[in-house]
Design a protein around this motif. Structure first.
Motif, PDB file in Angstrom:
ATOM      1  N   ARG A 266      23.072  51.777  13.988  1.00 28.08           N
ATOM      2  CA  ARG A 266      23.000  50.343  13.736  1.00 28.08           C
ATOM      3  C   ARG A 266      23.958  49.690  14.958  1.00 28.08           C
ATOM      4  O   ARG A 266      23.236  48.327  15.132  1.00 28.08           O
ATOM      5  N   LEU A 267      24.551  50.148  15.715  1.00 27.03           N
ATOM      6  CA  LEU A 267      25.211  49.325  16.803  1.00 27.03           C
ATOM      7  C   LEU A 267      24.161  49.212  17.774  1.00 27.03           C
ATOM      8  O   LEU A 267      24.046  48.281  18.548  1.00 27.03           O
ATOM      9  N   THR A 268      23.290  49.941  18.070  1.00 26.01           N
ATOM     10  CA  THR A 268      22.076  49.869  19.248  1.00 26.01           C
ATOM     11  C   THR A 268      21.122  48.770  18.503  1.00 26.01           C
ATOM     12  O   THR A 268      20.834  47.869  19.338  1.00 26.01           O
ATOM     13  N   ILE A 269      20.880  48.778  17.298  1.00 24.45           N
ATOM     14  CA  ILE A 269      20.011  47.856  16.787  1.00 24.45           C
ATOM     15  C   ILE A 269      20.616  46.469  16.789  1.00 24.45           C
ATOM     16  O   ILE A 269      20.006  45.527  17.052  1.00 24.45           O
ATOM     17  N   THR A 270      21.941  46.433  16.475  1.00 25.89           N
ATOM     18  CA  THR A 270      22.553  45.191  16.749  1.00 25.89           C
ATOM     19  C   THR A 270      22.465  44.448  18.038  1.00 25.89           C
ATOM     20  O   THR A 270      22.539  43.241  18.270  1.00 25.89           O
ATOM     21  N   GLY A 271      23.104  45.401  19.009  1.00 24.60           N
ATOM     22  CA  GLY A 271      22.807  44.943  20.421  1.00 24.60           C
ATOM     23  C   GLY A 271      21.558  44.419  20.796  1.00 24.60           C
ATOM     24  O   GLY A 271      21.425  43.521  21.508  1.00 24.60           O
TER      25      GLY A 271
ATOM     26  N   MET B 253      18.404  37.503  21.152  1.00 25.40           N
ATOM     27  CA  MET B 253      18.610  36.175  20.597  1.00 25.40           C
ATOM     28  C   MET B 253      19.194  35.132  21.926  1.00 25.40           C
ATOM     29  O   MET B 253      19.472  33.802  21.779  1.00 25.40           O
ATOM     30  N   LEU B 254      19.798  35.735  22.762  1.00 28.62           N
ATOM     31  CA  LEU B 254      20.549  35.135  23.860  1.00 28.62           C
ATOM     32  C   LEU B 254      19.911  33.988  24.612  1.00 28.62           C
ATOM     33  O   LEU B 254      20.292  32.903  24.802  1.00 28.62           O
ATOM     34  N   PRO B 255      18.479  34.065  24.743  1.00 29.79           N
ATOM     35  CA  PRO B 255      17.842  33.008  25.540  1.00 29.79           C
ATOM     36  C   PRO B 255      17.936  31.885  24.789  1.00 29.79           C
ATOM     37  O   PRO B 255      17.916  30.711  25.400  1.00 29.79           O
ATOM     38  N   PHE B 256      17.685  31.813  23.429  1.00 28.01           N
ATOM     39  CA  PHE B 256      17.788  30.699  22.541  1.00 28.01           C
ATOM     40  C   PHE B 256      19.305  30.235  22.050  1.00 28.01           C
ATOM     41  O   PHE B 256      19.081  28.884  21.577  1.00 28.01           O
ATOM     42  N   LEU B 257      19.964  30.953  22.616  1.00 24.07           N
ATOM     43  CA  LEU B 257      21.650  30.419  22.400  1.00 24.07           C
ATOM     44  C   LEU B 257      22.103  29.614  23.826  1.00 24.07           C
ATOM     45  O   LEU B 257      23.113  29.560  23.597  1.00 24.07           O
ATOM     46  N   ALA B 258      21.246  29.348  24.687  1.00 26.04           N
ATOM     47  CA  ALA B 258      21.612  28.936  25.922  1.00 26.04           C
ATOM     48  C   ALA B 258      22.506  27.308  25.492  1.00 26.04           C
ATOM     49  O   ALA B 258      22.700  27.096  24.471  1.00 26.04           O
TER      50      ALA B 258
END
Length: 98
Positions: free
Chosen positions: A9-14, A20-25
């Motif tokens: 689960r940790l890998t999937i969450t990461g 999503m990071l590019p959309f959270l600029a």
């Protein structure tokens, strides 16, 4: 032993967060809180104590920022107001100006 490919689960969450990071600029919500008239007044008040050249540059930049703000681009106006305040920053004195 079975050799199954298991993703924890940790890998999937990461991976999901990384996707999503590019959309959270930078969010324009912070820039929307800029009060243009208050910023212009603040730059004008700071310009009174600055050198004439620095004051002229900063006031010109503040007027440009005010026009940009009137057009509705508060994010860009906020950057210009910050530039105007930076032009008035007299914290460093050059040796030739002593």
């Amino acid at each position: 032993m079975t050799t199954s490919f298991t993703i924890d689960r940790l890998t999937i969450t990461g991976l999901a967060i990384a996707a999503m990071l590019p959309f959270l600029a930078l969010s324009p919500a912070k820039a929307a809180s800029v009060n243009c008239q208050a910023e212009v007044a603040a730059v004008q008040a700071q310009a009174e104590g600055a050198t004439p050249d620095a004051a002229a540059k900063a006031l010109r930049t503040a007027r440009l920022a005010e026009k940009i703000c009137a057009e509705g681009n508060r994010f860009e106006a906020a950057k210009k107001f910050a530039q105007a305040r930076q032009q008035l920053d007299t914290g460093v004195q050059l040796a030739q100006n002593r």
